[in-house]
Design a protein around this motif. Structure first.
Motif, PDB file in Angstrom:
ATOM      1  N   LYS A  85     -63.717   9.157 -16.985  1.00 29.30           N
ATOM      2  CA  LYS A  85     -62.448   9.225 -17.755  1.00 29.30           C
ATOM      3  C   LYS A  85     -63.021   8.662 -19.183  1.00 29.30           C
ATOM      4  O   LYS A  85     -62.751   9.361 -20.285  1.00 29.30           O
ATOM      5  CB  LYS A  85     -61.452   8.402 -17.325  1.00 29.30           C
ATOM      6  CG  LYS A  85     -60.231   8.699 -18.309  1.00 29.30           C
ATOM      7  CD  LYS A  85     -58.976   7.779 -17.421  1.00 29.30           C
ATOM      8  CE  LYS A  85     -57.746   7.631 -18.200  1.00 29.30           C
ATOM      9  NZ  LYS A  85     -57.195   8.835 -18.520  1.00 29.30           N
ATOM     10  N   LEU A  86     -63.735   7.395 -19.037  1.00 33.95           N
ATOM     11  CA  LEU A  86     -63.926   7.075 -20.532  1.00 33.95           C
ATOM     12  C   LEU A  86     -65.206   7.904 -21.121  1.00 33.95           C
ATOM     13  O   LEU A  86     -64.986   8.070 -22.432  1.00 33.95           O
ATOM     14  CB  LEU A  86     -64.873   5.710 -20.174  1.00 33.95           C
ATOM     15  CG  LEU A  86     -63.914   4.195 -20.428  1.00 33.95           C
ATOM     16  CD1 LEU A  86     -64.841   3.254 -20.178  1.00 33.95           C
ATOM     17  CD2 LEU A  86     -63.258   4.285 -21.783  1.00 33.95           C
ATOM     18  N   GLU A  87     -66.047   8.473 -20.626  1.00 40.50           N
ATOM     19  CA  GLU A  87     -67.318   9.137 -21.013  1.00 40.50           C
ATOM     20  C   GLU A  87     -66.608  10.727 -21.571  1.00 40.50           C
ATOM     21  O   GLU A  87     -67.021  10.979 -22.634  1.00 40.50           O
ATOM     22  CB  GLU A  87     -68.205   9.639 -20.098  1.00 40.50           C
ATOM     23  CG  GLU A  87     -69.128   8.288 -19.799  1.00 40.50           C
ATOM     24  CD  GLU A  87     -70.090   8.514 -18.748  1.00 40.50           C
ATOM     25  OE1 GLU A  87     -71.050   7.658 -18.607  1.00 40.50           O
ATOM     26  OE2 GLU A  87     -70.074   9.443 -17.955  1.00 40.50           O
ATOM     27  N   ASN A  88     -65.577  11.034 -21.020  1.00 39.51           N
ATOM     28  CA  ASN A  88     -65.051  12.104 -21.402  1.00 39.51           C
ATOM     29  C   ASN A  88     -63.938  11.971 -22.781  1.00 39.51           C
ATOM     30  O   ASN A  88     -63.857  12.760 -23.658  1.00 39.51           O
ATOM     31  CB  ASN A  88     -64.057  12.833 -20.317  1.00 39.51           C
ATOM     32  CG  ASN A  88     -64.701  13.297 -19.394  1.00 39.51           C
ATOM     33  OD1 ASN A  88     -65.659  14.212 -19.407  1.00 39.51           O
ATOM     34  ND2 ASN A  88     -63.955  13.509 -17.867  1.00 39.51           N
ATOM     35  N   PHE A  89     -63.575  10.754 -22.679  1.00 36.23           N
ATOM     36  CA  PHE A  89     -62.723  10.241 -23.754  1.00 36.23           C
ATOM     37  C   PHE A  89     -63.498  10.174 -25.185  1.00 36.23           C
ATOM     38  O   PHE A  89     -63.096  10.209 -26.287  1.00 36.23           O
ATOM     39  CB  PHE A  89     -61.838   9.119 -23.533  1.00 36.23           C
ATOM     40  CG  PHE A  89     -60.871   8.455 -24.602  1.00 36.23           C
ATOM     41  CD1 PHE A  89     -59.791   9.320 -25.097  1.00 36.23           C
ATOM     42  CD2 PHE A  89     -61.245   7.642 -25.496  1.00 36.23           C
ATOM     43  CE1 PHE A  89     -59.123   8.992 -26.120  1.00 36.23           C
ATOM     44  CE2 PHE A  89     -60.445   7.014 -26.515  1.00 36.23           C
ATOM     45  CZ  PHE A  89     -59.136   7.711 -26.683  1.00 36.23           C
ATOM     46  N   THR A  90     -64.574   9.540 -24.802  1.00 38.19           N
ATOM     47  CA  THR A  90     -65.501   8.725 -25.995  1.00 38.19           C
ATOM     48  C   THR A  90     -66.753   9.800 -26.349  1.00 38.19           C
ATOM     49  O   THR A  90     -67.089   9.488 -27.487  1.00 38.19           O
ATOM     50  CB  THR A  90     -65.989   7.617 -25.616  1.00 38.19           C
ATOM     51  OG1 THR A  90     -67.095   7.663 -24.507  1.00 38.19           O
ATOM     52  CG2 THR A  90     -65.095   6.635 -25.402  1.00 38.19           C
ATOM     53  N   ASN A  91     -67.005  10.813 -25.569  1.00 38.04           N
ATOM     54  CA  ASN A  91     -68.328  11.594 -25.735  1.00 38.04           C
ATOM     55  C   ASN A  91     -69.381  10.862 -25.600  1.00 38.04           C
ATOM     56  O   ASN A  91     -70.537  10.897 -26.480  1.00 38.04           O
ATOM     57  CB  ASN A  91     -68.132  12.490 -27.030  1.00 38.04           C
ATOM     58  CG  ASN A  91     -67.172  13.560 -26.695  1.00 38.04           C
ATOM     59  OD1 ASN A  91     -67.028  14.174 -25.561  1.00 38.04           O
ATOM     60  ND2 ASN A  91     -66.098  13.858 -27.816  1.00 38.04           N
ATOM     61  N   GLY A 120     -79.217  -1.362 -27.901  1.00 38.07           N
ATOM     62  CA  GLY A 120     -79.697  -0.576 -29.078  1.00 38.07           C
ATOM     63  C   GLY A 120     -78.669  -0.729 -30.306  1.00 38.07           C
ATOM     64  O   GLY A 120     -78.148  -1.713 -30.710  1.00 38.07           O
ATOM     65  N   ILE A 121     -79.121  -0.145 -31.220  1.00 41.33           N
ATOM     66  CA  ILE A 121     -78.127  -0.288 -32.702  1.00 41.33           C
ATOM     67  C   ILE A 121     -77.096   0.549 -32.624  1.00 41.33           C
ATOM     68  O   ILE A 121     -76.953   1.517 -31.846  1.00 41.33           O
ATOM     69  CB  ILE A 121     -79.320   0.779 -33.850  1.00 41.33           C
ATOM     70  CG1 ILE A 121     -80.494  -0.113 -33.824  1.00 41.33           C
ATOM     71  CG2 ILE A 121     -78.510   0.727 -35.203  1.00 41.33           C
ATOM     72  CD1 ILE A 121     -81.440   0.648 -34.840  1.00 41.33           C
ATOM     73  N   ASN A 122     -76.120  -0.032 -33.076  1.00 47.41           N
ATOM     74  CA  ASN A 122     -74.688   0.447 -33.322  1.00 47.41           C
ATOM     75  C   ASN A 122     -74.298   0.983 -31.828  1.00 47.41           C
ATOM     76  O   ASN A 122     -73.604   2.008 -31.646  1.00 47.41           O
ATOM     77  CB  ASN A 122     -74.554   1.950 -34.154  1.00 47.41           C
ATOM     78  CG  ASN A 122     -74.914   1.310 -35.565  1.00 47.41           C
ATOM     79  OD1 ASN A 122     -74.827   0.256 -35.970  1.00 47.41           O
ATOM     80  ND2 ASN A 122     -75.186   2.331 -36.389  1.00 47.41           N
ATOM     81  N   PRO A 123     -73.995  -0.290 -30.787  1.00 47.92           N
ATOM     82  CA  PRO A 123     -73.990   0.336 -29.562  1.00 47.92           C
ATOM     83  C   PRO A 123     -72.321   0.446 -29.497  1.00 47.92           C
ATOM     84  O   PRO A 123     -71.267  -0.095 -30.400  1.00 47.92           O
ATOM     85  CB  PRO A 123     -74.083  -1.052 -28.601  1.00 47.92           C
ATOM     86  CG  PRO A 123     -73.759  -2.078 -29.959  1.00 47.92           C
ATOM     87  CD  PRO A 123     -74.588  -1.707 -30.957  1.00 47.92           C
ATOM     88  N   VAL A 124     -71.790   1.423 -28.390  1.00 48.05           N
ATOM     89  CA  VAL A 124     -70.414   1.484 -28.392  1.00 48.05           C
ATOM     90  C   VAL A 124     -69.939   0.758 -27.116  1.00 48.05           C
ATOM     91  O   VAL A 124     -70.611   0.683 -26.016  1.00 48.05           O
ATOM     92  CB  VAL A 124     -70.351   3.047 -27.992  1.00 48.05           C
ATOM     93  CG1 VAL A 124     -68.587   3.234 -27.597  1.00 48.05           C
ATOM     94  CG2 VAL A 124     -70.693   4.000 -29.199  1.00 48.05           C
ATOM     95  N   ILE A 125     -69.043  -0.081 -27.169  1.00 50.91           N
ATOM     96  CA  ILE A 125     -68.610  -1.076 -26.455  1.00 50.91           C
ATOM     97  C   ILE A 125     -67.002  -0.584 -25.867  1.00 50.91           C
ATOM     98  O   ILE A 125     -66.491  -0.427 -26.955  1.00 50.91           O
ATOM     99  CB  ILE A 125     -68.308  -2.423 -26.557  1.00 50.91           C
ATOM    100  CG1 ILE A 125     -69.858  -2.985 -27.148  1.00 50.91           C
ATOM    101  CG2 ILE A 125     -67.995  -3.044 -25.490  1.00 50.91           C
ATOM    102  CD1 ILE A 125     -71.078  -2.931 -26.268  1.00 50.91           C
ATOM    103  N   ALA A 126     -67.001  -0.068 -24.785  1.00 51.65           N
ATOM    104  CA  ALA A 126     -65.559   0.463 -24.526  1.00 51.65           C
ATOM    105  C   ALA A 126     -64.806  -0.624 -23.382  1.00 51.65           C
ATOM    106  O   ALA A 126     -65.504  -0.708 -22.370  1.00 51.65           O
ATOM    107  CB  ALA A 126     -65.483   1.925 -23.787  1.00 51.65           C
ATOM    108  N   SER A 127     -63.748  -1.219 -23.909  1.00 49.56           N
ATOM    109  CA  SER A 127     -63.522  -2.524 -22.982  1.00 49.56           C
ATOM    110  C   SER A 127     -61.724  -1.941 -22.615  1.00 49.56           C
ATOM    111  O   SER A 127     -60.908  -1.687 -23.305  1.00 49.56           O
ATOM    112  CB  SER A 127     -63.146  -3.551 -24.125  1.00 49.56           C
ATOM    113  OG  SER A 127     -62.579  -4.588 -23.316  1.00 49.56           O
ATOM    114  N   ILE A 128     -61.775  -2.029 -21.142  1.00 51.50           N
ATOM    115  CA  ILE A 128     -60.397  -1.765 -20.550  1.00 51.50           C
ATOM    116  C   ILE A 128     -59.901  -2.949 -20.034  1.00 51.50           C
ATOM    117  O   ILE A 128     -60.496  -3.900 -19.398  1.00 51.50           O
ATOM    118  CB  ILE A 128     -60.698  -0.602 -19.363  1.00 51.50           C
ATOM    119  CG1 ILE A 128     -61.192   0.588 -19.881  1.00 51.50           C
ATOM    120  CG2 ILE A 128     -59.296  -0.757 -18.695  1.00 51.50           C
ATOM    121  CD1 ILE A 128     -61.469   1.570 -18.687  1.00 51.50           C
TER     122      ILE A 128
END
Length: 192
Positions: A85-91, A120-128
């Motif tokens: 669900k997160l991967e679909n929402f955030t790409n 890595g550089i500019n990581p995406v952190i998705a927190s539920i």
């Protein structure tokens, strides 16, 4: 509803109802009862102490922070569904989930940035957030007057992306208010 923040040198999105309340409650109870929660020792200012929260790592790669190396268990089905669900929402792709259990208001996480090299550089952190609502703080690293407070509601999603980790730090402070247990699921991509 999706709320984007306009903080300088940050890319933040807060979606308060990412999960429906019944689903958020089911995920909370499943993870709360079925996870082998652990409490790690950490060093703060050269002094060793027990981390004021319980944790567990799920995913495909080990993760090291604050001189702790965590080895993951595979994603259980309930987290695999959330990851999709997160991967679909955030790409974005996520290969680990650091789960944190805050048992009461005395459990906390101090000021830090998620800026480990393996993210890595500019990581995406998705927190539920699941369970009890808690206050979350952000503060600019050099312009201390730049601050943001946000109540992380159950079922909500907070995404920190772009240069956020370079310029901002965040914390989940202790509180004397009566709060119920909270689980925070932080999905991230470990490189290498």
């Amino acid at each position: 509803m999706k709320e984007e923040f306009t903080l300088p040198q940050a890319n933040l999105i807060y979606k308060p109802n990412f999960l429906q309340p019944d689903i958020a409650e089911k995920v909370f109870h499943t993870l709360h009862s079925q996870t082998n929660w652990i409490q790690e020792a950490i060093k703060i200012f050269g002094k060793e102490m027990m981390q004021p929260r319980l944790t567990h790592l799920f995913g495909e790669k080990s993760y090291t922070y604050s001189n702790i190396t965590m080895n993951p268990d595979p994603f259980p089905e309930i987290l695999q569904l959330l990851r999709e669900k997160l991967e679909n929402f955030t790409n974005n792709r996520f290969n680990v989930c650091l789960a944190n259990l805050y048992r009461d208001g005395q459990d906390s996480m101090g000021w830090h940035s998620d800026d480990e090299k393996e993210l890595g550089i500019n990581p995406v952190i998705a927190s539920i957030s699941l369970g009890g609502a808690r206050m979350f703080h952000l503060q600019h690293k050099t312009k201390k007057e730049l601050k943001q407070k946000l109540v992380l509601a159950p079922g909500s999603l907070l995404i920190m992306a772009g240069e956020t980790q370079h310029f901002w730090k965040h914390q989940l402070p202790k509180t004397k208010k009566q709060v119920t247990p909270r689980i925070n699921l932080t999905f991230r991509q470990i490189i290498g």
